[in-house]
Design an enzyme around this catalytic site. Structure first.
Site, short mmCIF file in Angstrom:
data_model
loop_
_atom_site.label_atom_id
_atom_site.label_comp_id
_atom_site.label_asym_id
_atom_site.label_seq_id
_atom_site.Cartn_x
_atom_site.Cartn_y
_atom_site.Cartn_z
N SER A 76 2.13 -1.85 0.43
CA SER A 76 2.76 -0.44 1.04
C SER A 76 2.44 -0.76 2.50
O SER A 76 2.93 -0.42 3.19
CB SER A 76 1.65 -0.24 0.98
OG SER A 76 0.69 0.42 1.42
N ASN A 77 1.56 -1.92 3.51
CA ASN A 77 1.67 -2.16 4.93
C ASN A 77 2.71 -2.48 5.43
O ASN A 77 3.24 -2.83 6.38
CB ASN A 77 0.24 -2.73 5.10
CG ASN A 77 -0.62 -1.74 5.42
OD1 ASN A 77 -0.57 -0.49 6.32
ND2 ASN A 77 -1.69 -1.68 3.79
N ARG B 196 -8.72 -27.03 0.17
CA ARG B 196 -7.84 -26.08 1.35
C ARG B 196 -7.27 -26.70 2.38
O ARG B 196 -6.07 -25.73 2.86
CB ARG B 196 -9.45 -25.12 1.25
CG ARG B 196 -9.02 -23.91 2.25
CD ARG B 196 -8.19 -22.53 1.06
NE ARG B 196 -8.67 -21.38 2.07
CZ ARG B 196 -9.51 -20.25 1.53
NH1 ARG B 196 -10.27 -20.73 0.27
NH2 ARG B 196 -9.33 -19.81 1.56
N ASN C 220 -4.94 -9.55 11.17
CA ASN C 220 -5.69 -9.10 9.98
C ASN C 220 -5.75 -7.21 10.09
O ASN C 220 -6.66 -7.11 10.78
CB ASN C 220 -6.95 -9.86 10.33
CG ASN C 220 -7.19 -9.63 8.57
OD1 ASN C 220 -6.96 -9.03 7.75
ND2 ASN C 220 -8.63 -8.99 8.51
N HIS D 166 -8.29 -4.73 8.16
CA HIS D 166 -9.49 -4.72 7.09
C HIS D 166 -9.76 -3.50 6.89
O HIS D 166 -9.82 -2.45 7.81
CB HIS D 166 -10.88 -5.37 8.06
CG HIS D 166 -12.13 -5.50 6.99
ND1 HIS D 166 -12.43 -5.90 6.25
CD2 HIS D 166 -12.96 -4.64 7.31
CE1 HIS D 166 -13.51 -5.72 6.28
NE2 HIS D 166 -13.90 -5.21 6.69
N LYS E 170 -4.89 4.24 3.01
CA LYS E 170 -3.85 3.46 3.30
C LYS E 170 -2.56 4.16 4.48
O LYS E 170 -2.45 3.54 5.11
CB LYS E 170 -3.27 3.61 1.81
CG LYS E 170 -3.40 2.87 1.20
CD LYS E 170 -3.15 0.84 1.29
CE LYS E 170 -3.93 -0.03 0.25
NZ LYS E 170 -3.02 -0.25 -0.81
C1 GRF Z 1 -5.22 -3.17 2.55
O1 GRF Z 1 -5.82 -1.53 2.09
C2 GRF Z 1 -5.97 -4.05 4.11
O2 GRF Z 1 -6.99 -2.68 4.23
C3 GRF Z 1 -6.23 -4.88 3.50
O3 GRF Z 1 -5.27 -5.01 1.60
C4 GRF Z 1 -4.69 -3.99 1.69
C5 GRF Z 1 -3.57 -4.42 1.80
O4 GRF Z 1 -2.65 -3.04 1.18
N1 GRF Z 1 -6.50 -6.11 3.53
P1 GRF Z 1 -1.27 -2.68 0.72
O5 GRF Z 1 -0.96 -4.34 0.20
O6 GRF Z 1 -0.61 -3.45 2.64
O7 GRF Z 1 -1.12 -1.72 0.54
#
Ligand code: GRF
Length: 218
Positions: free
Chosen positions: A15-16, A70, A112, A114, A194
């Protein structure tokens, strides 16, 4: 226009990434040039495909199952990223820790998101009510939300930060807070958070993609 690469896994639903896709060009001076996933079934890949953004899958479990180190995975990730010459790399639901060696290729250019309120300079973040926030270090997604609820914190929040070799640390670009309601469940609180994450992701890129000002000498 800045070139943005987005790293995803299948921890969320992308979603982000979608918020960044929707805001690109108009909401910030950047364009997503590639979406790279460490998992083949991340829903973000579908979102990227629908937006005509090139995708790459670098399946981490294949490396692990084949006993590959890795460091080799990271080296291959560097090569994939270099093809797209990104100005910024955004981890939006990316689940793998990136090493110092990887970061050397993209110094101060990896961000990132978080799901916790990170402090800075060794100091925890202070909530609006004066209490220190639980930074939820090392916790991903719903586990971070569970920790906030279990600790009875009045706010939950997420942080956009520059990635450094230590996990969930590094200069903070932006934080977003939401107030915890009495009847919140993990789902309801995470849903609201979110929404806030989408805002701070876009706003962070808006600020970071701003063209540098030239100061003319008279
Ligand atoms: C987010 O809540 C972010 O904080 C974490 O992973 C999640 C990813 O959510 N690192 P989405 O896939 O963007 O909905």
């Amino acid at each position: 226009m800045r070139r943005i690469a987005v790293l995803i896994s299948n921890s969320g639903s992308g979603s982000n990434l979608q918020a960044l896709i929707d805001a690109q060009t108009a909401g910030y001076d950047g364009q997503i040039v590639a979406v790279i996933s460490s998992k083949p079934h991340a829903y973000g890949l579908v979102r990227a495909y629908e937006a005509d953004i090139p995708t790459e899958v670098l399946d981490f479990s294949e490396y692990r199952e084949a006993g590959k180190p890795r460091s080799l995975y990271e080296q291959d990730l560097v090569h994939v990223l270099q093809k797209y010459a990104p100005d910024l790399i955004v981890c939006a639901g990316w689940m793998l820790v990136l090493s110092e060696n990887f970061l050397r290729y993209f110094p101060w250019r990896v961000l990132n998101l978080h799901p916790g309120l990170l402090g800075e300079d060794g100091q925890p973040f202070r909530l609006p009510n004066g209490q220190f926030a639980d930074p939820c270090t090392g916790l991903a997604g719903e586990n971070a939300i569970k920790a906030v609820l279990a600790a009875g914190q009045p706010f939950a929040g997420s942080t956009v930060h520059v990635v450094v070799p230590s996990v969930d640390a590094g200069p903070v670009v932006m934080r977003g807070l939401v107030r915890v309601r009495q009847d919140d469940t993990v789902d309801s609180l995470y849903h609201r958070l979110k929404g806030k994450e989408h805002e701070i992701m876009v706003e962070s890129l808006r600020q970071l993609c701003r063209p540098a000002k030239t100061v003319r000498q008279e």
